[in-house]
Enzyme design. Structure first.
Site, PDB file in Angstrom:
ATOM      1  N   TYR A  34      -5.327  -2.810 -11.909  1.00 41.54           N
ATOM      2  CA  TYR A  34      -4.234  -2.413 -11.021  1.00 41.54           C
ATOM      3  C   TYR A  34      -4.627  -2.624  -9.557  1.00 41.54           C
ATOM      4  O   TYR A  34      -3.862  -3.191  -8.772  1.00 41.54           O
ATOM      5  CB  TYR A  34      -3.860  -0.945 -11.288  1.00 41.54           C
ATOM      6  CG  TYR A  34      -2.751  -0.430 -10.411  1.00 41.54           C
ATOM      7  CD1 TYR A  34      -1.447  -0.894 -10.554  1.00 41.54           C
ATOM      8  CD2 TYR A  34      -3.005   0.535  -9.427  1.00 41.54           C
ATOM      9  CE1 TYR A  34      -0.429  -0.415  -9.742  1.00 41.54           C
ATOM     10  CE2 TYR A  34      -1.982   1.015  -8.621  1.00 41.54           C
ATOM     11  CZ  TYR A  34      -0.706   0.533  -8.787  1.00 41.54           C
ATOM     12  OH  TYR A  34       0.306   0.997  -7.969  1.00 41.54           O
ATOM     13  N   GLU A  74       6.606   6.422  -9.049  1.00 38.46           N
ATOM     14  CA  GLU A  74       5.986   7.302  -8.044  1.00 38.46           C
ATOM     15  C   GLU A  74       6.544   8.720  -8.148  1.00 38.46           C
ATOM     16  O   GLU A  74       5.816   9.694  -7.987  1.00 38.46           O
ATOM     17  CB  GLU A  74       6.179   6.743  -6.627  1.00 38.46           C
ATOM     18  CG  GLU A  74       5.443   5.450  -6.350  1.00 38.46           C
ATOM     19  CD  GLU A  74       3.925   5.541  -6.411  1.00 38.46           C
ATOM     20  OE1 GLU A  74       3.361   6.666  -6.422  1.00 38.46           O
ATOM     21  OE2 GLU A  74       3.284   4.486  -6.463  1.00 38.46           O
ATOM     22  N   TRP A 116      -2.252   9.217 -11.032  1.00 38.76           N
ATOM     23  CA  TRP A 116      -1.594   7.921 -11.206  1.00 38.76           C
ATOM     24  C   TRP A 116      -2.009   7.269 -12.518  1.00 38.76           C
ATOM     25  O   TRP A 116      -1.218   6.584 -13.161  1.00 38.76           O
ATOM     26  CB  TRP A 116      -1.879   7.002 -10.015  1.00 38.76           C
ATOM     27  CG  TRP A 116      -1.272   5.647 -10.197  1.00 38.76           C
ATOM     28  CD1 TRP A 116      -1.918   4.462 -10.362  1.00 38.76           C
ATOM     29  CD2 TRP A 116       0.131   5.332 -10.266  1.00 38.76           C
ATOM     30  NE1 TRP A 116      -1.014   3.445 -10.528  1.00 38.76           N
ATOM     31  CE2 TRP A 116       0.252   3.954 -10.471  1.00 38.76           C
ATOM     32  CE3 TRP A 116       1.294   6.102 -10.174  1.00 38.76           C
ATOM     33  CZ2 TRP A 116       1.476   3.302 -10.592  1.00 38.76           C
ATOM     34  CZ3 TRP A 116       2.522   5.456 -10.292  1.00 38.76           C
ATOM     35  CH2 TRP A 116       2.604   4.083 -10.499  1.00 38.76           C
TER      36      TRP A 116
END
Length: 193
Positions: A28, A50, A58
């Site tokens: 990522y 988000e 995350w």
């Protein structure tokens, strides 16, 4: 640790320290985070993810992204805008996503709002809040803000337009993820890539 908060990865390249904590993060960090994202559906997906991340790590969202995409029709705004109460109940039972009623309802409501916008309008609104100029590269994670004047303005603009579950911190995370700002640390292999 190798100077300025960077860490050397298995390949010897220096990266932001968070980008080496798991294999998922390496990919990522190196290929997505901080790279410019355009297109209403792509930005809608990032906005939704988000929002789902709020209060969570995350990595929890990243590891469930395929489940989110399947559950939310690949985040095609027009398709999600057609979801109804039965879909909301289906999503609340879907173990492949985060089953938070407020976040699910915001995702569906936001699609209904955005379906009424002209093509490119979400992209235009979000990118209009990108800071002017490249900004100074942070030298450590301590120098990376959680909120900025631009993210506060973006959150206000999105809320005014009827978008739910977005505040200045979520807006800044969106700005980082979608390349409106480059918060890769100075010297990070992905900073200039």
């Amino acid at each position: 640790m190798s100077g300025a908060g960077l860490l050397a990865g298995p390949d010897g390249a220096l990266r932001c320290p968070w980008g080496l904590s798991t294999e998922d993060y390496v990919a990522y960090h190196d290929t997505e985070w901080g790279k410019p994202v355009h297109g209403d559906d792509a930005l809608y997906e990032r906005l939704c993810l988000e929002a789902f991340q709020s209060g969570l790590s995350w990595i929890t969202i990243l590891r469930r992204r395929a489940g989110f995409r399947k559950a939310f029709a690949e985040f095609e705004i027009a398709a999600v805008a057609e979801f109804g109460p039965a879909d909301a109940e289906r999503l609340l039972a879907d173990e492949g996503i985060i089953r938070n009623r407020a976040k699910i309802e915001a995702t569906l409501a936001n699609a209904k709002v955005l379906a009424g916008w002209r093509p490119g309008e979400l992209d235009e609104l979000i990118w209009s809040h990108a800071p002017k100029g490249p900004g100074r590269a942070p030298r450590s994670t301590a120098e990376v803000p959680a909120v900025t004047a631009e993210s506060t303005a973006l959150a206000k603009a999105l809320k005014k337009a009827g978008i739910r579950f977005v505040g200045p911190t979520t807006a800044y995370a969106l700005m980082q993820a979608c390349g409106l700002v480059n918060d890769h640390l100075a010297g990070c292999v992905s900073r200039e890539a």
